[in-house]
Design an enzyme around this catalytic site. Sequence first.
Site, PDB file in Angstrom:
ATOM      1  N   LEU A  98       0.430  -1.166   1.648  1.00 60.40           N
ATOM      2  CA  LEU A  98       0.751   0.256   1.504  1.00 60.40           C
ATOM      3  C   LEU A  98       2.206   0.346   1.060  1.00 60.40           C
ATOM      4  O   LEU A  98       3.035  -0.466   1.488  1.00 60.40           O
ATOM      5  CB  LEU A  98       0.589   0.988   2.838  1.00 60.40           C
ATOM      6  N   ASP A  99       2.525   1.338   0.231  1.00 61.09           N
ATOM      7  CA  ASP A  99       3.918   1.541  -0.185  1.00 61.09           C
ATOM      8  C   ASP A  99       4.773   1.866   1.042  1.00 61.09           C
ATOM      9  O   ASP A  99       4.258   2.300   2.079  1.00 61.09           O
ATOM     10  CB  ASP A  99       4.016   2.703  -1.171  1.00 61.09           C
ATOM     11  N   ARG A 100       6.077   1.728   0.857  1.00 59.69           N
ATOM     12  CA  ARG A 100       6.997   1.918   1.986  1.00 59.69           C
ATOM     13  C   ARG A 100       6.834   3.304   2.632  1.00 59.69           C
ATOM     14  O   ARG A 100       6.838   3.444   3.850  1.00 59.69           O
ATOM     15  CB  ARG A 100       8.442   1.716   1.516  1.00 59.69           C
ATOM     16  N   HIS A 181       0.105   0.676  -6.713  1.00 58.52           N
ATOM     17  CA  HIS A 181       0.440   2.110  -6.670  1.00 58.52           C
ATOM     18  C   HIS A 181      -0.697   2.979  -7.220  1.00 58.52           C
ATOM     19  O   HIS A 181      -0.448   3.990  -7.874  1.00 58.52           O
ATOM     20  CB  HIS A 181       1.693   2.397  -7.499  1.00 58.52           C
ATOM     21  N   LYS A 184      -0.842   6.929  -6.498  1.00 52.82           N
ATOM     22  CA  LYS A 184       0.289   7.652  -7.110  1.00 52.82           C
ATOM     23  C   LYS A 184       0.142   7.694  -8.624  1.00 52.82           C
ATOM     24  O   LYS A 184       0.404   8.721  -9.249  1.00 52.82           O
ATOM     25  CB  LYS A 184       1.601   6.955  -6.756  1.00 52.82           C
TER      26      LYS A 184
END
Length: 228
Positions: A98-100, A181, A184
């Site tokens: 997962l992204d930050r 990503h 997004k």
Amino acid sequence: MRLDRFLFHHSDHGRREIRRILASGRVRVEGEIEKDTQREIGDFTKVMLDGELLRDDTACYVMLNKPAGYLSATTDPEHPTVMELIDVPETLHIAGRLDRASTGLLILTNDGKWSRRLTEPKENVPKVYLVETAEPITEETHDHFAAGIYFAYEDLTTAPADLEILSAHQARLTIYEGRYHQVKRMFHAVGNKVTSLHRERMGEIKLDPALKPGDYRMLTPEEVATCP
Ligand code: URA
């Protein structure tokens, strides 16, 4: 890996000696005497030579409720990593980063075959996200995502995704891949921007509502078994 190769890698004996050892019944696999040099040894198979365990890897599967601000990485000089939240003796890797800024279900394991089955696009395992966006989410977005979004960098079109519009700026998105990503970039492709991203589910494994952000627990055997 075949049993003869396994023994070669995990003992001081040469290949000819290993054949002799096997023939004389000194090796047990999962408790039973094994003489077949070709016996397939998996990541967590228990192999004993003269009563001594050659390896005792225990499969470990962790569900973390990832808080925002933590990197899905093992170490980082700048930001805290999810590994700092988990205290288990095994060396784990992340099954689907997962992204930050993203939150929610993060699964960590030491079982590489299992995590590949959970994450590889060809396995078609659904990943479900709660998404909030800067701009209103339109019906056209639903249709675009169902048709697939072209990613020029990889030169591919994303697999059909299901978008359930919950309110003007909130939707539940189910994707069947897990590209870099991906969520997004899909919203970016239709002129919108993700402001919040929370993973609720991977396959049949749902984020446990009892876990507060930063908390984790082991997966149950039933949850582990749901992976294709
Ligand atoms: N897609 C993204 O863009 N970010 C995530 O963290 C997960 C999926």
